[in-house]
Design an enzyme around this catalytic site. Sequence first.
Site, PDB file in Angstrom:
ATOM      1  N   THR A 195       0.788  -1.200   0.001  1.00 12.67           N
ATOM      2  CA  THR A 195      -0.068  -0.164   0.025  1.00 12.67           C
ATOM      3  C   THR A 195       0.804   1.281   0.057  1.00 12.67           C
ATOM      4  OG1 THR A 195      -1.864  -1.220   1.237  1.00 12.67           O
ATOM      5  CG2 THR A 195      -1.719   1.201   1.608  1.00 12.67           C
ATOM      6  N   ARG A 223     -14.154  -7.403   1.539  1.00  7.42           N
ATOM      7  CA  ARG A 223     -13.340  -7.067   2.704  1.00  7.42           C
ATOM      8  C   ARG A 223     -12.661  -5.641   2.407  1.00  7.42           C
ATOM      9  NH1 ARG A 223      -7.656  -5.462   3.251  1.00  7.42           N
ATOM     10  NH2 ARG A 223      -6.964  -6.007   5.267  1.00  7.42           N
ATOM     11  N   VAL A 224     -12.705  -4.949   3.403  1.00  4.23           N
ATOM     12  CA  VAL A 224     -12.162  -3.645   3.243  1.00  4.23           C
ATOM     13  C   VAL A 224     -11.119  -3.734   4.430  1.00  4.23           C
ATOM     14  CG1 VAL A 224     -12.746  -1.087   3.859  1.00  4.23           C
ATOM     15  CG2 VAL A 224     -14.241  -2.132   2.454  1.00  4.23           C
ATOM     16  N   GLY A 225      -9.837  -3.059   4.139  1.00  2.00           N
ATOM     17  CA  GLY A 225      -8.982  -2.806   5.203  1.00  2.00           C
ATOM     18  C   GLY A 225      -8.788  -1.556   5.964  1.00  2.00           C
ATOM     19  N   THR A 246       0.913   0.550   6.843  1.00  2.00           N
ATOM     20  CA  THR A 246       0.848  -0.422   5.868  1.00  2.00           C
ATOM     21  C   THR A 246       1.069  -1.783   6.535  1.00  2.00           C
ATOM     22  OG1 THR A 246       2.080  -1.121   3.882  1.00  2.00           O
ATOM     23  CG2 THR A 246       3.380  -0.270   5.290  1.00  2.00           C
ATOM     24  N   GLY A 247       0.571  -2.745   5.829  1.00  2.00           N
ATOM     25  CA  GLY A 247       0.643  -3.941   6.446  1.00  2.00           C
ATOM     26  C   GLY A 247      -0.789  -4.639   6.700  1.00  2.00           C
ATOM     27  N   GLY A 249      -4.168  -4.838   7.330  1.00  3.80           N
ATOM     28  CA  GLY A 249      -4.916  -3.897   7.936  1.00  3.80           C
ATOM     29  C   GLY A 249      -6.017  -4.290   9.101  1.00  3.80           C
TER      30      GLY A 249
END
Length: 331
Positions: A195, A223-225, A246-247, A249
């Site tokens: 990201t 799915r939403v992070g 980042t990573g 979520g």
Amino acid sequence: MGHSSRRAFLQKLIATGGTLGLSPWTLQSMLAQKQSPSGPRSVEPGSATMLSTWNHGMEANAAGFFALQQGGNAMDMIEAGARIVEADATGLSVGIGGLPDRDGNVTLDACCMDHTGNAGSVCFVQGVLHPLSLARKVMEDTPHVMLAGAGAEQYARELGIDEVELLTDTSRRAWEEWRKTSDYKPVINIENHDTIGLLALDDQGRLAGGCTTSGLAYKMHGRVGDSPILGAGLFVDAEIGGATATGLGEAVMKTVGSFLVVELMRGGRSPQEACEEAVHRIMDRMPTDDLQVGYLALSREGEIGGHAIHGGFNYAHTTAEAGRMIDASHG
Ligand code: ASP
């Protein structure tokens, strides 16, 4: 650095930004500034700073400084940087070319936040090349903060933004290969996250931030992070500073990571100390052998920090004088 070498560095940034596809509203606001009665603003970006995640951060920061040089502000720097990476079809986790969900849909998440505390976000959006620009439109031109899925797409169409196919031959092939086993682990592996999170301080001391991603590869449909969630993937408070993540979520959302970093800075931690403490919060609460999270932070004074659970997280730091990649500390 002397005036002439600084100018040479800016020329280099401009050359890199030559391919920049700035949005009509960014260009409009730049033109408005250029045509103001007081004439073009004299750009002396000595105090400007930009921080962006991963290797593509260098190119993003160069685009951001180009936008600044053209009369843009911190938010323009963020949008310009995001657009370069979103349009790069070779990147597998941002914009076009991003790896799809398990059903083959590329679904994008993005948000932005400016120095006034205004914020915009889109999530689970398909067929939009520049989700961060759309998030900026939500921020600037609607009474809302966040639009999701079909509603965000409808808004994009109303704005005249063409639908684009985000699945490329490369990402389709990767997905088809993955489908042979459909082996999904609900953790991010340490190499599978890039990201772009961006933080900018312009030459007038304005702070802004942005975050844009295609999210986890082969995630469940819907799915939403963390990346479009204000406070999780991004938070900016002009009085203090900004942070981005980042990573994985899920780990960032459970700890409201970027808000936490900024609040720790409010409490007196340096950006580096705040990133470390937010990472430790995750490490204290869940097993982290297989998951990576990295935070970046930028204070309103231009002080920077970055820290991750595991090694391998790097970020780009660019000022008017130089740009460099930094390997984040970890653990
Ligand atoms: N944070 C993103 C997400 O969970 C993934 C990434 O950083 O690449 O969607």
